[in-house]
Design an enzyme around this catalytic site. Sequence first.
Site, short mmCIF file in Angstrom:
data_model
loop_
_atom_site.label_atom_id
_atom_site.label_comp_id
_atom_site.label_asym_id
_atom_site.label_seq_id
_atom_site.Cartn_x
_atom_site.Cartn_y
_atom_site.Cartn_z
N HIS A 271 24.78 54.39 18.52
CA HIS A 271 25.78 54.94 17.60
C HIS A 271 25.40 54.82 16.11
O HIS A 271 25.43 55.78 15.36
CB HIS A 271 27.11 54.20 17.78
CG HIS A 271 27.59 54.11 19.19
ND1 HIS A 271 28.33 55.10 19.78
CD2 HIS A 271 27.45 53.14 20.13
CE1 HIS A 271 28.64 54.75 21.02
NE2 HIS A 271 28.11 53.57 21.26
C1 BDR Z 1 30.44 50.87 17.64
O1 BDR Z 1 30.95 49.64 18.15
C2 BDR Z 1 29.94 48.67 18.17
O2 BDR Z 1 29.96 47.98 19.37
C3 BDR Z 1 28.64 49.37 17.90
O3 BDR Z 1 27.76 48.56 17.15
C4 BDR Z 1 29.05 50.59 17.12
O4 BDR Z 1 29.11 50.31 15.74
C5 BDR Z 1 30.50 51.91 18.75
O5 BDR Z 1 31.80 52.08 19.18
#
Ligand code: BDR
Length: 346
Positions: A271
């Site tokens: 992400h």
């Molecule tokens: C986001 O949540 C975190 O667990 C990840 O690092 C990312 O920023 C994805 O939903």
Amino acid sequence: MTVRYGVPGISARPTWFPAPAVARTAPLGATKKPLPLIIDSDPGLDDALAIGLACARPELDLLAVTTVGGNADVRHCTENALRLLHRYGRDDVPVAEGAAGAILGEVIRAPEIHGVSGIGNTVLDPSPNAARAEGAVELIASILRSHPEKVAIAPVGPLTNIALLIRLHPELVDRIAHLSIMGGSIGEGNKTVSAEFNIYADPEAADVVFRSGIQITMMGLDVTHQALLDGAAVERLRKTDTASGGVAADLVDFALARERAWYDAPAAAIHDAVAVAHLAIGDLVSVAEYHVEVDVTHGPARGRTVCEGYPRRLARSGQVVNAQVGIHLDPKRFEDVLVDAYARLP
Ligand code: BDR
Ligand code: CA
């Protein structure tokens, strides 16, 4: 066959409005004129890859990494940030620790995804540096105050530090060139059906940020679920033959094991790297315009980013566009961008 809104086989209007892609508002770094950038982060497997990407891309001038409690306890996140930068050969980049948890309500963590340490089973060498004494918000404030140019921020964890910055230093808001945020979703969430993790972890902070008037790009799950790395990509990272590439391969491997176990899925979404990549590569992510409002109620929609893009309703309600939202990227190109970045790192 009836085709409406590009959906074959139905004549009913779909229950979502596919807002069209528009020209980006986010600033774009260039090798000859790198974009000054601060990453606010909770490393975090995908955070670690986002930081590596920023270190490697010549279009970005990484000025600081600040930490926030999220995926792991903030003390782990800070140590991870220091050690990752050391691994990536960037001991020159200062690190400062920020908020341990949300402004209101409970502290949310994700050890089931990122491990208790935040970076899975990976063990990194200690950094010679310590976190800066002034803390995350004051470090960001002093950079915004003193840097000759406006500075972009990529918040890729809960938005607590950024909301505190806005409230403590409102005079510096116009020194922020852009917020390229990883968080939210036009569609369903991942922490709950309504909410993506970073927004769910501090909805009140996210509300402050989306109402701030700062130019925002929201890289939500709609686009970050296209930013996938699979086992073959892990092998490509390993074959870069850099120590940093080996670390990235281990981190993605850890994420892949969870994806296989939970969803029988062959790939993991990286992400946070999307929010950073958008600032270095002009045409990687396409964006559409929305009015984004964060649900701060305490019901089942808490933390949802309600994204209104339908022009007639926007006109009726008087709501104005406050964010560009990522809608599409090419997964193969994204993979190439990360492999290329890790081949350049030490
Ligand atoms: C986001 O949540 C975190 O667990 C990840 O690092 C990312 O920023 C994805 O939903
Ligand atoms: Ca994160």
